[in-house]
Design a protein around this motif. Structure first.
Motif, PDB file in Angstrom:
ATOM      1  N   ALA A   7       0.818  -1.212   0.000  1.00 16.98           N
ATOM      2  CA  ALA A   7       0.000   0.000   0.000  1.00 16.98           C
ATOM      3  C   ALA A   7       0.852   1.262   0.000  1.00 16.98           C
ATOM      4  O   ALA A   7       0.543   2.248  -0.684  1.00 16.98           O
ATOM      5  CB  ALA A   7      -0.925  -0.006   1.210  1.00 16.98           C
ATOM      6  N   ALA A   8       1.943   1.257   0.764  1.00 19.67           N
ATOM      7  CA  ALA A   8       2.784   2.447   0.859  1.00 19.67           C
ATOM      8  C   ALA A   8       3.475   2.755  -0.458  1.00 19.67           C
ATOM      9  O   ALA A   8       3.623   3.922  -0.839  1.00 19.67           O
ATOM     10  CB  ALA A   8       3.831   2.257   1.958  1.00 19.67           C
ATOM     11  N   THR A   9       3.912   1.730  -1.186  1.00 15.61           N
ATOM     12  CA  THR A   9       4.663   1.957  -2.415  1.00 15.61           C
ATOM     13  C   THR A   9       3.751   2.293  -3.585  1.00 15.61           C
ATOM     14  O   THR A   9       4.138   3.044  -4.481  1.00 15.61           O
ATOM     15  CB  THR A   9       5.506   0.712  -2.752  1.00 15.61           C
ATOM     16  OG1 THR A   9       6.228   0.311  -1.600  1.00 15.61           O
ATOM     17  CG2 THR A   9       6.487   1.005  -3.872  1.00 15.61           C
ATOM     18  N   LYS A  10       2.541   1.751  -3.600  1.00 13.20           N
ATOM     19  CA  LYS A  10       1.627   2.018  -4.711  1.00 13.20           C
ATOM     20  C   LYS A  10       1.339   3.505  -4.872  1.00 13.20           C
ATOM     21  O   LYS A  10       1.349   4.031  -5.987  1.00 13.20           O
ATOM     22  CB  LYS A  10       0.300   1.264  -4.497  1.00 13.20           C
ATOM     23  CG  LYS A  10       0.349  -0.203  -4.872  1.00 13.20           C
ATOM     24  CD  LYS A  10      -0.987  -0.864  -4.584  1.00 13.20           C
ATOM     25  CE  LYS A  10      -2.103  -0.192  -5.340  1.00 13.20           C
ATOM     26  NZ  LYS A  10      -3.415  -0.822  -5.061  1.00 13.20           N
ATOM     27  N   GLY A  11       1.104   4.196  -3.774  1.00 15.62           N
ATOM     28  CA  GLY A  11       0.817   5.613  -3.859  1.00 15.62           C
ATOM     29  C   GLY A  11       2.037   6.464  -4.136  1.00 15.62           C
ATOM     30  O   GLY A  11       1.918   7.624  -4.551  1.00 15.62           O
ATOM     31  N   LEU A  12       3.221   5.893  -3.936  1.00 19.21           N
ATOM     32  CA  LEU A  12       4.462   6.648  -4.071  1.00 19.21           C
ATOM     33  C   LEU A  12       4.926   6.724  -5.522  1.00 19.21           C
ATOM     34  O   LEU A  12       5.590   7.685  -5.918  1.00 19.21           O
ATOM     35  CB  LEU A  12       5.541   5.984  -3.216  1.00 19.21           C
ATOM     36  CG  LEU A  12       6.643   6.881  -2.642  1.00 19.21           C
ATOM     37  CD1 LEU A  12       6.050   7.988  -1.811  1.00 19.21           C
ATOM     38  CD2 LEU A  12       7.601   6.044  -1.816  1.00 19.21           C
ATOM     39  N   PHE A  13       4.570   5.724  -6.336  1.00 18.85           N
ATOM     40  CA  PHE A  13       5.039   5.659  -7.716  1.00 18.85           C
ATOM     41  C   PHE A  13       3.842   5.443  -8.648  1.00 18.85           C
ATOM     42  O   PHE A  13       3.524   4.299  -9.003  1.00 18.85           O
ATOM     43  CB  PHE A  13       6.058   4.529  -7.880  1.00 18.85           C
ATOM     44  CG  PHE A  13       7.246   4.671  -6.964  1.00 18.85           C
ATOM     45  CD1 PHE A  13       8.260   5.560  -7.250  1.00 18.85           C
ATOM     46  CD2 PHE A  13       7.314   3.941  -5.800  1.00 18.85           C
ATOM     47  CE1 PHE A  13       9.335   5.712  -6.407  1.00 18.85           C
ATOM     48  CE2 PHE A  13       8.382   4.069  -4.944  1.00 18.85           C
ATOM     49  CZ  PHE A  13       9.406   4.973  -5.240  1.00 18.85           C
ATOM     50  N   SER A  39       1.828   4.816  11.700  1.00 18.36           N
ATOM     51  CA  SER A  39       1.472   5.853  10.735  1.00 18.36           C
ATOM     52  C   SER A  39       0.874   5.252   9.472  1.00 18.36           C
ATOM     53  O   SER A  39      -0.063   5.808   8.882  1.00 18.36           O
ATOM     54  CB  SER A  39       2.710   6.683  10.387  1.00 18.36           C
ATOM     55  OG  SER A  39       3.743   5.848   9.881  1.00 18.36           O
ATOM     56  N   LEU A  40       1.421   4.111   9.030  1.00 19.54           N
ATOM     57  CA  LEU A  40       0.871   3.454   7.843  1.00 19.54           C
ATOM     58  C   LEU A  40      -0.526   2.916   8.111  1.00 19.54           C
ATOM     59  O   LEU A  40      -1.385   2.903   7.224  1.00 19.54           O
ATOM     60  CB  LEU A  40       1.788   2.323   7.389  1.00 19.54           C
ATOM     61  CG  LEU A  40       3.155   2.741   6.827  1.00 19.54           C
ATOM     62  CD1 LEU A  40       3.992   1.505   6.524  1.00 19.54           C
ATOM     63  CD2 LEU A  40       2.984   3.583   5.571  1.00 19.54           C
ATOM     64  N   LEU A  41      -0.759   2.453   9.363  1.00 15.14           N
ATOM     65  CA  LEU A  41      -2.071   1.923   9.727  1.00 15.14           C
ATOM     66  C   LEU A  41      -3.041   3.012  10.161  1.00 15.14           C
ATOM     67  O   LEU A  41      -4.198   2.727  10.467  1.00 15.14           O
ATOM     68  CB  LEU A  41      -1.917   0.902  10.869  1.00 15.14           C
ATOM     69  CG  LEU A  41      -1.073  -0.333  10.550  1.00 15.14           C
ATOM     70  CD1 LEU A  41      -0.898  -1.197  11.790  1.00 15.14           C
ATOM     71  CD2 LEU A  41      -1.680  -1.137   9.431  1.00 15.14           C
ATOM     72  N   GLU A  42      -2.546   4.267  10.200  1.00 17.36           N
ATOM     73  CA  GLU A  42      -3.353   5.424  10.591  1.00 17.36           C
ATOM     74  C   GLU A  42      -3.953   5.254  11.989  1.00 17.36           C
ATOM     75  O   GLU A  42      -5.129   5.537  12.224  1.00 17.36           O
ATOM     76  CB  GLU A  42      -4.460   5.670   9.555  1.00 17.36           C
ATOM     77  CG  GLU A  42      -3.915   5.985   8.164  1.00 17.36           C
ATOM     78  CD  GLU A  42      -5.016   6.263   7.157  1.00 17.36           C
ATOM     79  OE1 GLU A  42      -6.203   6.081   7.508  1.00 17.36           O
ATOM     80  OE2 GLU A  42      -4.700   6.678   6.039  1.00 17.36           O
ATOM     81  N   LEU A  43      -3.132   4.787  12.924  1.00 16.75           N
ATOM     82  CA  LEU A  43      -3.572   4.653  14.307  1.00 16.75           C
ATOM     83  C   LEU A  43      -3.556   6.008  14.995  1.00 16.75           C
ATOM     84  O   LEU A  43      -2.836   6.930  14.588  1.00 16.75           O
ATOM     85  CB  LEU A  43      -2.642   3.677  15.058  1.00 16.75           C
ATOM     86  CG  LEU A  43      -2.587   2.235  14.549  1.00 16.75           C
ATOM     87  CD1 LEU A  43      -1.598   1.435  15.377  1.00 16.75           C
ATOM     88  CD2 LEU A  43      -3.960   1.582  14.605  1.00 16.75           C
ATOM     89  N   ASP A  44      -4.328   6.121  16.061  1.00 18.85           N
ATOM     90  CA  ASP A  44      -4.314   7.347  16.846  1.00 18.85           C
ATOM     91  C   ASP A  44      -2.955   7.524  17.511  1.00 18.85           C
ATOM     92  O   ASP A  44      -2.273   6.552  17.847  1.00 18.85           O
ATOM     93  CB  ASP A  44      -5.412   7.303  17.920  1.00 18.85           C
ATOM     94  CG  ASP A  44      -6.805   7.341  17.306  1.00 18.85           C
ATOM     95  OD1 ASP A  44      -6.934   7.843  16.173  1.00 18.85           O
ATOM     96  OD2 ASP A  44      -7.748   6.850  17.959  1.00 18.85           O
ATOM     97  N   GLN A  45      -2.579   8.782  17.736  1.00 18.45           N
ATOM     98  CA  GLN A  45      -1.255   9.063  18.285  1.00 18.45           C
ATOM     99  C   GLN A  45      -1.086   8.474  19.682  1.00 18.45           C
ATOM    100  O   GLN A  45       0.005   7.990  20.030  1.00 18.45           O
ATOM    101  CB  GLN A  45      -1.033  10.579  18.335  1.00 18.45           C
ATOM    102  CG  GLN A  45       0.362  10.990  18.767  1.00 18.45           C
ATOM    103  CD  GLN A  45       1.429  10.490  17.822  1.00 18.45           C
ATOM    104  OE1 GLN A  45       1.268  10.576  16.608  1.00 18.45           O
ATOM    105  NE2 GLN A  45       2.506   9.943  18.379  1.00 18.45           N
ATOM    106  N   TRP A  46      -2.141   8.452  20.480  1.00 18.39           N
ATOM    107  CA  TRP A  46      -2.008   7.936  21.842  1.00 18.39           C
ATOM    108  C   TRP A  46      -1.713   6.436  21.835  1.00 18.39           C
ATOM    109  O   TRP A  46      -1.054   5.921  22.747  1.00 18.39           O
ATOM    110  CB  TRP A  46      -3.271   8.228  22.656  1.00 18.39           C
ATOM    111  CG  TRP A  46      -4.512   7.506  22.209  1.00 18.39           C
ATOM    112  CD1 TRP A  46      -5.425   7.937  21.293  1.00 18.39           C
ATOM    113  CD2 TRP A  46      -4.961   6.224  22.658  1.00 18.39           C
ATOM    114  NE1 TRP A  46      -6.419   7.003  21.133  1.00 18.39           N
ATOM    115  CE2 TRP A  46      -6.175   5.947  21.974  1.00 18.39           C
ATOM    116  CE3 TRP A  46      -4.481   5.295  23.580  1.00 18.39           C
ATOM    117  CZ2 TRP A  46      -6.893   4.786  22.161  1.00 18.39           C
ATOM    118  CZ3 TRP A  46      -5.200   4.121  23.773  1.00 18.39           C
ATOM    119  CH2 TRP A  46      -6.387   3.876  23.077  1.00 18.39           C
TER     120      TRP A  46
END
Length: 531
Positions: A38-44, A477-484
């Motif tokens: 998922a991370a690489t697909k949006g990057l290129f 960050s990749l999983l979009e978890l809450d900061q806490w």
């Protein structure tokens, strides 16, 4: 009764013991694979950006040595899964080794296998059950990973081959471990021998992948890790490579069964060297005894970290000259999160090394559980040695060893980078990136000591805690978890160095947390029964 009697019962027992460990590890592997895709697909987004990034990766020998080669520079899947295929396969191999040893030689060391063997259990049943569980877990891992990666948008055929590559590597190292447990007498020695072989085949794969066209590229075909790369998922999809793995596994399995039939229970094929009749003057207390028990493993870990540090220094030194596009720069910045590409490489690599060093701390402090279960703690505690002093002897080795590993890797990387740049000041600057990781790694040792103090069997939960910290901190960050949630991980509080700003407060608090957990474990240990 025959040699395989009782295999089904032992399989069910192993699955019950690993009912938490296996699902957690499989879930982590699948999650890492999906997030990589998922991370690489949006990057290129374009083929040109993929080709440029692949050219950078293939043009940097150090990166090829670490992760392998991209065989189709136009394939987004090959680029996206390169790191997961290279590094992930190594971790799959390690997990297979540990599980086979756990259900064979470790059971034999603890005396439980002798008790089980007194029932209706054949000579080959324990080894067969261990291989069935581990190979089955590798197959499930490959299938779930393939389905998850395909669901993320990558081609189905390539995803299936990628999952098959992980399965193939896991099966190969499970069979390597099956032979290793017959050769040596202890579980520690079996893991050490298997890990040494893993290091050798990794170097063979790295040497083959980095060789010129006219060079010894055939070296990659001597390595199970190289076979995993030669499946070439998303870049040709070579299904037939599985035949090599199956033949290799069949030969090693036959050797393992032959050896288990000929050796004595509790012994290994290689005879142990008898020690001296009396202890050396240096072996006077629990700390010196703990050092004696852990020094071999620490030496092996240190060699590995120094080697990896040299490779990191080589990677960082070549980044500047290899960057040819904004997309490639963005990819590496994503890995490290820094504005300077060289610092980004060091920050990312030291973050990974900190997690691995934490694993050393978990493994070393878990020796307390092994010593207690095997009854070796009783003779020590029967003397004037207190429980706290005995426990801290192993904890000190874990803490000092964790720091030594990171410092060794940081110093090696700094020296390599200084040689390439001609700036001796880079040694201390790069070393700082490793030093700031030490307090976070110490927290894991404190966690294991605390769990062991409450109950010996809880010490193994330290692995689950490490995986949880990894998910919350590095993948949050990749999983979009809450900061806490991400803040629960000690690794989330480490400043990005070199190139960042060091704030003393987070590091001090990490040390305080590690010390408090250790103290709590020692206090609990005084109040419970030992043995």
């Amino acid at each position: 009764m025959n040699a395989l009697s009782g295999t089904g019962t032992l399989v069910r027992l192993a699955l019950r013991r690993d009912r938490v460990l296996l699902p957690v590890w499989i879930a982590v592997f699948v999650l890492v694979a999906v997030t990589s895709a998922a991370a690489t697909k949006g990057l290129f987004p374009t083929v040109d950006s993929v080709v440029q990034a692949a050219s950078v990766m293939n043009g940097t020998p150090a990166l090829v040595a670490v992760y392998g080669r991209i065989y189709d520079p136009t394939s987004l899947g090959a680029l996206a899964m390169l790191k997961a295929l290279g590094t992930g396969a190594v971790i799959v191999g390690i997990l297979s080794i540990v599980l086979v040893v756990r259900h064979t030689r470790a059971e034999e060391d603890a005396g439980r296998l002798e008790l089980v063997g007194s029932g209706v259990v054949g000579r080959w049943a324990p080894l067969t059950a261990a291989l069935a569980v581990v190979v089955g877990a590798d197959i499930v891992l490959g299938l779930l990973t393939a389905v998850a990666v395909a669901a993320s948008g990558l081609p189905v055929a390539g995803s299936m081959v990628f999952g098959l590559a992980w399965t193939s590597v896991g099966i190969a190292f499970a069979c390597i471990a099956a032979v290793a447990v017959q050769l040596v007498r202890t579980a520690r020695a079996a893991i050490g021998l298997s890990m040494a072989l893993l290091g050798v085949v990794f170097l063979l794969r790295a040497a083959g992948d980095t060789a010129d066209v006219a060079g010894p590229r055939w070296l990659s075909w001597l390595s199970p890790l190289g076979w995993g790369q030669q499946f070439r998922p998303y870049a040709g999809n070579r299904w037939w490579v599985l035949v090599i793995t199956l033949v290799f596994a069949a030969v090693l399995t036959a050797v393992a069964y032959l050896l288990v039939s000929r050796r004595d229970h509790g012994a290994g094929v290689f005879p142990e060297r008898l020690g001296p009749a009396t202890a050396a003057p240096s072996l006077r207390g629990p700390l010196s005894l703990a050092w004696r028990l852990h020094r071999g493993a620490l030496l092996g870990w240190t060699i590995g970290f120094v080697t990896y540090g040299l490779m990191v220094g080589s990677v960082a030194g070549s980044i500047g000259s290899m960057m040819g596009s904004a997309e490639s720069q963005e990819m590496l910045l994503k890995l490290g999160g820094r504005d300077v590409l060289t610092d980004a490489v060091f920050a990312a690599m030291f973050g990974l090394l900190a997690v691995i060093a934490s694993a050393y701390g978990v493994q070393t402090s878990m020796r307390l559980h092994a010593e207690e279960v095997a009854g070796r703690a009783d003779p020590v505690l029967a003397t004037t040695v207190s429980r706290a002093r005995w426990a801290m002897s192993h904890a000190w080795i874990a803490l000092a060893g964790t720091a030594l590993l990171l410092v060794s890797a940081g110093f090696a990387a700094g020296v390599m980078h200084a040689v390439q740049t001609g700036d001796a000041g880079q040694v201390g600057r790069v070393l700082s990136g490793a030093l700031v990781q030490v307090p976070a790694a110490w927290v894991l040792t404190g966690v294991v000591v605390a769990l062991f103090g409450v109950a010996s069997r809880l010490a193994a939960t330290g692995w689950a805690v490490l995986v949880t910290f990894l998910l919350f901190g590095d993948l949050g960050s990749l999983l979009e978890l809450d900061q806490w949630l991400m803040d629960f991980s000690p690794f989330a509080h480490v400043p990005r160095m070199p190139g960042g700003t060091v704030t003393a407060a987070p590091l001090v608090w990490l040390v305080v947390v590690a010390a408090a957990l250790t103290a709590a474990g020692l206090t609990a240990l005084r109040r419970r029964d030992v043995g």
